[in-house]
Design a protein around this motif. Sequence first.
Motif, PDB file in Angstrom:
ATOM      1  N   VAL A   1      31.616   8.443  19.575  1.00  0.00           N
ATOM      2  CA  VAL A   1      32.632   7.794  20.510  1.00  0.00           C
ATOM      3  C   VAL A   1      32.687   6.526  20.079  1.00  0.00           C
ATOM      4  O   VAL A   1      33.886   5.980  19.758  1.00  0.00           O
ATOM      5  CB  VAL A   1      31.494   7.742  21.731  1.00  0.00           C
ATOM      6  CG1 VAL A   1      32.581   6.558  22.906  1.00  0.00           C
ATOM      7  CG2 VAL A   1      31.458   8.756  21.671  1.00  0.00           C
ATOM      8  N   GLY A   2      31.266   5.532  19.107  1.00  0.00           N
ATOM      9  CA  GLY A   2      31.698   4.339  19.058  1.00  0.00           C
ATOM     10  C   GLY A   2      32.953   4.403  17.759  1.00  0.00           C
ATOM     11  O   GLY A   2      33.042   5.503  16.971  1.00  0.00           O
ATOM     12  N   GLU A   3      33.306   3.091  17.254  1.00  0.00           N
ATOM     13  CA  GLU A   3      34.093   2.810  16.372  1.00  0.00           C
ATOM     14  C   GLU A   3      33.455   2.914  14.476  1.00  0.00           C
ATOM     15  O   GLU A   3      34.279   3.339  13.875  1.00  0.00           O
ATOM     16  CB  GLU A   3      35.328   1.399  15.582  1.00  0.00           C
ATOM     17  CG  GLU A   3      35.799   1.641  17.466  1.00  0.00           C
ATOM     18  CD  GLU A   3      36.191  -0.228  17.162  1.00  0.00           C
ATOM     19  OE1 GLU A   3      36.906  -0.973  17.041  1.00  0.00           O
ATOM     20  OE2 GLU A   3      35.813  -1.069  18.330  1.00  0.00           O
ATOM     21  N   LEU A   4      31.844   2.996  14.803  1.00  0.00           N
ATOM     22  CA  LEU A   4      31.780   2.857  13.548  1.00  0.00           C
ATOM     23  C   LEU A   4      31.156   4.591  12.990  1.00  0.00           C
ATOM     24  O   LEU A   4      31.716   5.077  11.761  1.00  0.00           O
ATOM     25  CB  LEU A   4      30.256   2.357  13.128  1.00  0.00           C
ATOM     26  CG  LEU A   4      29.892   0.845  12.935  1.00  0.00           C
ATOM     27  CD1 LEU A   4      28.830   0.330  12.653  1.00  0.00           C
ATOM     28  CD2 LEU A   4      30.868   0.139  11.996  1.00  0.00           C
ATOM     29  N   MET A   5      30.524   5.268  14.201  1.00  0.00           N
ATOM     30  CA  MET A   5      30.858   6.910  13.788  1.00  0.00           C
ATOM     31  C   MET A   5      31.939   7.896  13.905  1.00  0.00           C
ATOM     32  O   MET A   5      32.628   8.567  12.809  1.00  0.00           O
ATOM     33  CB  MET A   5      30.187   6.988  14.892  1.00  0.00           C
ATOM     34  CG  MET A   5      29.131   8.291  15.006  1.00  0.00           C
ATOM     35  SD  MET A   5      27.890   8.708  13.213  1.00  0.00           S
ATOM     36  CE  MET A   5      26.717   8.043  14.700  1.00  0.00           C
ATOM     37  N   THR A   6      33.398   7.052  14.660  1.00  0.00           N
ATOM     38  CA  THR A   6      34.427   7.297  13.523  1.00  0.00           C
ATOM     39  C   THR A   6      34.858   7.258  13.006  1.00  0.00           C
ATOM     40  O   THR A   6      35.169   8.205  12.378  1.00  0.00           O
ATOM     41  CB  THR A   6      35.380   7.040  15.521  1.00  0.00           C
ATOM     42  OG1 THR A   6      34.759   7.765  16.383  1.00  0.00           O
ATOM     43  CG2 THR A   6      36.802   7.576  15.364  1.00  0.00           C
ATOM     44  N   LYS A   7      34.601   6.573  12.035  1.00  0.00           N
ATOM     45  CA  LYS A   7      35.047   5.588  10.700  1.00  0.00           C
ATOM     46  C   LYS A   7      34.383   6.711   9.889  1.00  0.00           C
ATOM     47  O   LYS A   7      35.385   7.264   8.808  1.00  0.00           O
ATOM     48  CB  LYS A   7      34.595   4.591  10.569  1.00  0.00           C
ATOM     49  CG  LYS A   7      35.168   3.994   8.907  1.00  0.00           C
ATOM     50  CD  LYS A   7      34.761   2.653   8.476  1.00  0.00           C
ATOM     51  CE  LYS A   7      35.131   2.243   7.599  1.00  0.00           C
ATOM     52  NZ  LYS A   7      34.823   1.062   6.815  1.00  0.00           N
ATOM     53  N   VAL A   8      33.382   7.426  10.337  1.00  0.00           N
ATOM     54  CA  VAL A   8      32.243   8.040   9.254  1.00  0.00           C
ATOM     55  C   VAL A   8      32.605   9.347   9.549  1.00  0.00           C
ATOM     56  O   VAL A   8      32.843  10.299   8.371  1.00  0.00           O
ATOM     57  CB  VAL A   8      31.306   8.304  10.075  1.00  0.00           C
ATOM     58  CG1 VAL A   8      29.969   9.264   9.114  1.00  0.00           C
ATOM     59  CG2 VAL A   8      30.562   6.988   9.514  1.00  0.00           C
ATOM     60  N   ALA A   9      33.665   9.845  10.180  1.00  0.00           N
ATOM     61  CA  ALA A   9      34.722  11.241  10.623  1.00  0.00           C
ATOM     62  C   ALA A   9      35.608  10.715   9.910  1.00  0.00           C
ATOM     63  O   ALA A   9      35.144  11.952   9.084  1.00  0.00           O
ATOM     64  CB  ALA A   9      33.881  11.578  12.085  1.00  0.00           C
ATOM     65  N   GLY A  10      36.132  10.010  10.047  1.00  0.00           N
ATOM     66  CA  GLY A  10      37.767  10.300   9.214  1.00  0.00           C
ATOM     67  C   GLY A  10      37.415  10.159   7.067  1.00  0.00           C
ATOM     68  O   GLY A  10      37.859  10.127   6.826  1.00  0.00           O
ATOM     69  N   GLU A  11      36.050   9.441   7.144  1.00  0.00           N
ATOM     70  CA  GLU A  11      35.807   9.630   5.904  1.00  0.00           C
ATOM     71  C   GLU A  11      34.905  10.663   5.324  1.00  0.00           C
ATOM     72  O   GLU A  11      35.555  11.262   3.509  1.00  0.00           O
ATOM     73  CB  GLU A  11      34.876   8.186   5.711  1.00  0.00           C
ATOM     74  CG  GLU A  11      34.512   7.902   3.856  1.00  0.00           C
ATOM     75  CD  GLU A  11      33.166   6.632   3.928  1.00  0.00           C
ATOM     76  OE1 GLU A  11      33.132   6.570   2.686  1.00  0.00           O
ATOM     77  OE2 GLU A  11      33.172   6.022   5.192  1.00  0.00           O
TER      78      GLU A  11
END
Length: 336
Positions: A164-174
Amino acid sequence: MLVDGGIGSDLARAAEGARMQEELGFDGLWAAETNHDPFLALTLAAEHTSRIELGTGIAVAFARSPMTLAQTAYNLNAFAEGRFLLGLGSQIKPHITRRFSMPWSHPAARMREFVLAMRAIWESWDQGTKLDFRGDFYEHTLMTPFFNPGANEFGAPKVFLAAVGELMTKVAGEVCDGMLCHGFTTESYLREVTTKALDEGFAASGRTRADIQLSLPAFVVTGSTEEEMAGAAKGVREQIAFYGSTPAYRGVLEHHGWGDLQPELNGLSKQGKWVEMGTLIDDEILRTFAVVAEPDQVGDELLARFGDLVDRVSFYAPYKAGPSAFGPAIERLRTA
């Protein structure tokens, strides 16, 4: 667009539920880790189906180590002949520390490392490379032949991450193959917040949007009668309120200017006033979070909101409604 269903974790019904949803035309199904272990239900589902994809939505990563989860997921993917999707979530600190008695710190950074550790383990099994993973949170440097399952023709499962949050979303993308969007999201939040964070993850790893699947459990209010619609709306209002009471999800409410609602919902939740919480979700909030439509219009409404945003969708319906109630929507989405 792929359309997914779900099964509960009641082992006595898992096989029948999975087989029925495969016959109805669902592309995948998810099993959640709530009051039962999802891997057991999915093992039965794998045995009694042949086409449908099977995923954990979600399994709690931080309740386990990368090694234990890597082994379970690797074995299940082999048994399911490559149809297993490992959906992970972090849960929140009180559950990790007080329910599971496991460590909690820097959840996004820890999750990134957790996924990379599993990939190193899988590579050691599949490619025969030396296991030598050393991170800030996890270290895996021992793998002897006795404990090595060896390569299997289906390899490791795809890894999806709930964010949900931006930091965890960035991890998903990476580092992940897919992202499980939370049901507590909106079209605007996905477009303006989630997409931006994913792009940051892609940039960090040299990947693109084509390298990842986005899966959305979309809130839907539907029914064939006014009574059914009212019951569906009540169930969805209460579920939105439940999620809205969680501090970690306040950002979604703030995005729409409803941030002050979060502490009010949180206070009521601590008093156990779950029904009262639902009454705070007015029609504007309900229609922002949920598609409200008659059965033959649900598919069109979902496509209008999310058709260019997500790759697979499921129907988040916290009320009594069988999978057949979404038959028209399944047909519409799969032919879009």
